[in-house]
Design a protein around this motif. Structure first.
Motif, PDB file in Angstrom:
ATOM      1  N   ASP A 140       0.892  -1.159   0.000  1.00 12.05           N
ATOM      2  CA  ASP A 140       0.000   0.000   0.000  1.00 12.05           C
ATOM      3  C   ASP A 140       0.932   1.210   0.000  1.00 12.05           C
ATOM      4  OD1 ASP A 140      -1.943   1.901   0.219  1.00 12.05           O
ATOM      5  OD2 ASP A 140      -2.472   1.444   2.303  1.00 12.05           O
ATOM      6  N   GLY A 142       2.757   4.836  -0.261  1.00 12.83           N
ATOM      7  CA  GLY A 142       2.582   6.225   0.119  1.00 12.83           C
ATOM      8  C   GLY A 142       3.729   7.045  -0.425  1.00 12.83           C
ATOM      9  N   TYR A 143       3.475   8.323  -0.735  1.00 10.77           N
ATOM     10  CA  TYR A 143       4.485   9.193  -1.335  1.00 10.77           C
ATOM     11  C   TYR A 143       4.581  10.481  -0.516  1.00 10.77           C
ATOM     12  CZ  TYR A 143       3.758   6.171  -5.405  1.00 10.77           C
ATOM     13  OH  TYR A 143       3.643   5.093  -6.243  1.00 10.77           O
ATOM     14  N   GLY A 144       5.792  10.969  -0.326  1.00 12.16           N
ATOM     15  CA  GLY A 144       5.953  12.210   0.421  1.00 12.16           C
ATOM     16  C   GLY A 144       7.226  12.943   0.033  1.00 12.16           C
ATOM     17  N   VAL A 152       9.123   7.012  -1.278  1.00 12.73           N
ATOM     18  CA  VAL A 152       8.016   6.070  -1.436  1.00 12.73           C
ATOM     19  C   VAL A 152       8.103   5.040  -0.320  1.00 12.73           C
ATOM     20  CG1 VAL A 152       6.836   4.520  -3.034  1.00 12.73           C
ATOM     21  CG2 VAL A 152       8.289   6.351  -3.931  1.00 12.73           C
ATOM     22  N   TRP A 153       6.997   4.831   0.418  1.00 10.99           N
ATOM     23  CA  TRP A 153       6.998   3.841   1.494  1.00 10.99           C
ATOM     24  C   TRP A 153       5.835   2.884   1.354  1.00 10.99           C
ATOM     25  CZ3 TRP A 153       6.552   9.188   2.694  1.00 10.99           C
ATOM     26  CH2 TRP A 153       5.242   9.635   2.932  1.00 10.99           C
ATOM     27  N   ASN A 154       5.951   1.759   2.042  1.00 13.59           N
ATOM     28  CA  ASN A 154       4.908   0.737   2.071  1.00 13.59           C
ATOM     29  C   ASN A 154       4.197   0.812   3.417  1.00 13.59           C
ATOM     30  OD1 ASN A 154       3.260  -1.458   1.780  1.00 13.59           O
ATOM     31  ND2 ASN A 154       4.898  -3.001   1.910  1.00 13.59           N
ATOM     32  N   ARG A 155       2.924   1.180   3.415  1.00 11.77           N
ATOM     33  CA  ARG A 155       2.174   1.347   4.658  1.00 11.77           C
ATOM     34  C   ARG A 155       1.905   0.012   5.362  1.00 11.77           C
ATOM     35  NH1 ARG A 155      -1.004   4.674   1.099  1.00 11.77           N
ATOM     36  NH2 ARG A 155      -0.632   6.906   1.418  1.00 11.77           N
ATOM     37  N   TYR A 163       6.851   3.549   8.660  1.00  8.56           N
ATOM     38  CA  TYR A 163       6.639   2.828   7.405  1.00  8.56           C
ATOM     39  C   TYR A 163       7.982   2.602   6.719  1.00  8.56           C
ATOM     40  CZ  TYR A 163       1.695   4.138   7.881  1.00  8.56           C
ATOM     41  OH  TYR A 163       0.419   4.301   8.321  1.00  8.56           O
ATOM     42  N   THR A 165      10.644   2.475   3.912  1.00  9.71           N
ATOM     43  CA  THR A 165      10.923   3.125   2.630  1.00  9.71           C
ATOM     44  C   THR A 165      11.318   2.060   1.609  1.00  9.71           C
ATOM     45  OG1 THR A 165      11.647   5.171   3.695  1.00  9.71           O
ATOM     46  CG2 THR A 165      12.368   4.800   1.426  1.00  9.71           C
TER      47      THR A 165
END
Length: 474
Positions: A140, A142-144, A152-155, A163, A165
């Motif tokens: 899942d 996520g971007y920040g 980019v990380w995986n929730r 999370y 990276t």
């Protein structure tokens, strides 16, 4: 003594299971043979499945090209699972009264058994295979923006209380992946964000995260449907080889035979002869064999072919296609009048030349004299600067601009200006290659003739192009 095929099949299967029928070499080749038969099952399963549904081969592929493409995919457990997932919605949507139901059921059951390691064509017991690979890790994303591009990380995965990276997108949109187990589909998703995102630093700061512009996304090109005549011809040739062991005089090579059969399928009388030939093969085939299903489908597809065109209809259709390429839509009556007028003037050229005649005589207006003189002056100036000789305006629809050769074989490329139909055309080895069409002579002048540059006209990826002579009409 005569035995029915079912009895023979059971007897042979029993002997194989007891190790009394096959040699060691035969037994070693058996798994690949079973994969080949399964690949044929899978192709039959996807017959008549709409293009919008995923296929394990390009839509419209020739039968045997598709089978050859499917077979090696069966060596990859992950790909087998993907094919199975493609089949599930099709199988669930197939009603029992559908003519494809039995064949799809066979293919679906066979692939299901293959997934489990129990598939066999014979009475040979196989233990279910252990899972070939662990389940894929879930993602899942996520971007920040943390000050330098996008993190980019995986929730669904944590590391050091945060999370995890899994990737980083640099300001120039290059991607670095940190998770070696990441599936290709997830990598593609991240790459798509890197290529297209126009994200800003924050809701209150509209400075862009990336200093490189996003890539222009080309619209997906719809695959052209395969020529049904060539596709069916290839299948007919295969059946002839299976039952007769020859090409039956259709040609010296497979390519020639396919071309001959395809031509005969356009003729209603010859098409009926081929249909009767296939029916005779079907009458001698075991109904339980896959080839019986293939022949049946081939006959049905032959019956669905459009009525054959007369030579006159085929000529008008081809000319209409050339006119459409040039941006014109002409009625059958106009094309027929154009053909008659062309022949009345003693014309004996190709259909493309007839289309050009119809354009000039029926579909285009006389060019503005002042604009025409301007166009000729620009071309003449270019030719005198580039080749030290004036341009040839004897045919305003075919004015030579540039000529060169490519490759060691000296294949010629010719570029012409058509001042009658407002376009630039390129020819490779005397064959039409491409054109740039404009709505008016003024547009042609503005977009092409005012900026004539030899290298731009030739614009070809070959590296060894060299000017060999002034332009000439091919």
């Amino acid at each position: 003594m005569e035995l029915k095929w079912n009895a023979v099949e059971k007897r042979v299967s029993a002997m194989i299971a007891q190790g009394r029928f096959l040699s060691e070499d035969d037994r070693a080749a058996l798994p690949q043979y079973e994969k080949h038969q399964l690949a044929r099952n899978i192709h039959t399963f996807f017959e008549n499945v709409p293009q919008e549904q995923p296929h394990p081969y390009p839509f419209g592929f020739d039968y045997w090209d598709a089978v050859k493409l499917i077979e090696p995919q069966l060596d990859d457990p992950a790909r087998v699972e993907e094919i199975y997932q493609m089949m599930v919605p099709v199988w669930e949507a197939t009603p029992q009264d559908d003519r494809m139901y039995k064949w799809r059921q066979t293919a679906f059951e066979n692939l299901s058994a293959f997934r489990q390691g129990t598939f066999t064509l014979f009475a040979e017991h196989k233990e279910p295979a252990a899972p070939a690979m662990p389940p894929e890790k879930a993602y899942d994303l996520g971007y920040g923006h943390l000050g330098n591009g996008l993190t980019v990380w995986n929730r669904l995965e944590e590391e050091h209380g945060d999370y995890k990276t899994v990737a980083h997108i640099a300001p120039d949109r290059t991607v670095q992946f940190y998770d070696e187990e990441m599936p290709q589909t997830v990598r593609d998703q991240i790459q798509h964000i890197a290529d297209t995102s126009e994200m800003t630093v924050s809701a209150t700061q509209d400075a862009p995260v990336f200093h490189t512009p996003p890539k222009v996304q080309e619209p997906p090109q719809k695959e052209e449907a395969a020529d049904p005549y060539s596709k069916l011809a290839a299948q007919v040739l295969y059946f002839i080889g299976e039952f007769d062991g020859s090409r039956m005089g259709y040609g010296d090579t497979d390519a020639q035979a396919v071309e001959t059969i395809a031509e005969q399928l356009h003729d209603p009388a010859r098409r009926e002869e081929i249909r009767r030939l296939l029916q005779s093969f079907l009458d001698h085939a075991d109904p339980e064999e896959e080839i019986a299903a293939d022949i049946t489908l081939c006959i049905e597809e032959m019956e669905e072919l459009p009525p054959a065109l007369t030579p006159e209809q085929a000529q008008r259709e081809e000319i209409a296609g050339y006119l459409e390429e040039a941006g014109f839509v002409a009625s059958e009556e106009l094309i027929a009048d154009g053909i008659a007028e062309y022949q009345a003037h003693g014309g004996e050229g190709s259909n493309r030349e007839i289309a050009g005649f119809i354009e000039r005589e029926f579909l285009t207006e006389e060019p503005d004299t002042e604009l025409l003189e301007k166009a000729k002056d620009l071309i003449n100036e270019f030719c005198e600067d580039e080749y030290n000789e004036p341009a040839d305006f004897s045919d305003l629809g075919n004015v030579g601009l540039a000529y060169t050769t490519i490759t060691d074989e000296k294949i010629p490329i010719q570029v012409n200006a058509d001042l009658v139909n407002f376009r630039i055309e390129r020819y490779l080895n005397g064959e039409f290659l491409e054109r740039r069409q404009y709505k008016s002579l003024e547009e042609l002048i503005q977009n092409e003739l005012e900026e004539l540059v030899f290298d731009n006209l030739m614009a070809h990826p070959a590296k060894n192009m060299q000017l060999t002579q002034p332009p000439s009409v091919p």
